[in-house]
Design a protein around this motif. Structure first.
Motif, PDB file in Angstrom:
ATOM      1  N   THR A 168       0.842  -1.194   0.000  1.00 28.16           N
ATOM      2  CA  THR A 168       0.000   0.000   0.000  1.00 28.16           C
ATOM      3  C   THR A 168       0.879   1.246   0.000  1.00 28.16           C
ATOM      4  O   THR A 168       1.905   1.290   0.681  1.00 28.16           O
ATOM      5  N   SER A 169       0.467   2.258  -0.731  1.00 30.78           N
ATOM      6  CA  SER A 169       1.225   3.506  -0.754  1.00 30.78           C
ATOM      7  C   SER A 169       1.204   4.179   0.624  1.00 30.78           C
ATOM      8  O   SER A 169       0.159   4.294   1.248  1.00 30.78           O
ATOM      9  N   THR A 170       2.360   4.598   1.069  1.00 30.53           N
ATOM     10  CA  THR A 170       2.475   5.248   2.375  1.00 30.53           C
ATOM     11  C   THR A 170       2.969   6.688   2.262  1.00 30.53           C
ATOM     12  O   THR A 170       3.263   7.322   3.272  1.00 30.53           O
ATOM     13  N   THR A 171       3.031   7.191   1.052  1.00 30.44           N
ATOM     14  CA  THR A 171       3.594   8.518   0.820  1.00 30.44           C
ATOM     15  C   THR A 171       2.879   9.596   1.628  1.00 30.44           C
ATOM     16  O   THR A 171       3.527  10.421   2.283  1.00 30.44           O
ATOM     17  N   ALA A 172       1.558   9.606   1.606  1.00 27.80           N
ATOM     18  CA  ALA A 172       0.800  10.648   2.315  1.00 27.80           C
ATOM     19  C   ALA A 172       1.053  10.585   3.823  1.00 27.80           C
ATOM     20  O   ALA A 172       1.224  11.627   4.473  1.00 27.80           O
ATOM     21  N   LEU A 173       1.106   9.379   4.368  1.00 25.46           N
ATOM     22  CA  LEU A 173       1.356   9.242   5.800  1.00 25.46           C
ATOM     23  C   LEU A 173       2.785   9.669   6.160  1.00 25.46           C
ATOM     24  O   LEU A 173       3.001  10.339   7.180  1.00 25.46           O
ATOM     25  N   ARG A 174       3.755   9.311   5.341  1.00 24.77           N
ATOM     26  CA  ARG A 174       5.140   9.718   5.609  1.00 24.77           C
ATOM     27  C   ARG A 174       5.283  11.232   5.533  1.00 24.77           C
ATOM     28  O   ARG A 174       5.956  11.846   6.367  1.00 24.77           O
ATOM     29  N   ARG A 175       4.616  11.846   4.567  1.00 23.47           N
ATOM     30  CA  ARG A 175       4.659  13.312   4.456  1.00 23.47           C
ATOM     31  C   ARG A 175       4.002  13.966   5.665  1.00 23.47           C
ATOM     32  O   ARG A 175       4.475  14.982   6.169  1.00 23.47           O
ATOM     33  N   ARG A 176       2.905  13.375   6.136  1.00 25.97           N
ATOM     34  CA  ARG A 176       2.217  13.904   7.319  1.00 25.97           C
ATOM     35  C   ARG A 176       3.129  13.801   8.545  1.00 25.97           C
ATOM     36  O   ARG A 176       3.194  14.734   9.351  1.00 25.97           O
ATOM     37  N   LEU A 177       3.837  12.699   8.690  1.00 26.41           N
ATOM     38  CA  LEU A 177       4.776  12.560   9.809  1.00 26.41           C
ATOM     39  C   LEU A 177       5.875  13.617   9.757  1.00 26.41           C
ATOM     40  O   LEU A 177       6.247  14.189  10.783  1.00 26.41           O
TER      41      LEU A 177
END
Length: 79
Positions: free
Chosen positions: A31-40
């Motif tokens: 699953t793409s985690t880009t948005a969550l990593r950017r939020r972190l």
């Protein structure tokens, strides 16, 4: 939960960081985690730059205390 002297906005940001991190940990590797990593990253920058840390007398252990209270707050809200 025990009383703490952290500002409400700082506590909310740290709680958001914990929730985001936990969501990232639950994601499957496909699953793409880009948005969550950017939020972190965004939350980490905001936490580190908060005016609370510029006040005199803040020790390195204060970061740990903030995380502890935010996690306890999250468990209380989930119950």
């Amino acid at each position: 939960m025990a009383r703490n002297d952290f500002p409400d906005d700082l506590m909310q940001m740290q709680s958001d960081w914990v929730r985001t991190y936990e969501e990232l940990a639950r994601r499957s590797p496909t699953t793409s985690t880009t948005a969550l990593r950017r939020r972190l990253i965004l939350l980490s920058c905001r936490l580190a730059g908060h005016r609370f840390w510029t006040e005199a007398g803040r020790s390195p252990t204060t970061w740990g205390e903030l995380r502890h209270y935010a996690r306890a707050r999250g468990r209380t809200e989930a119950a």
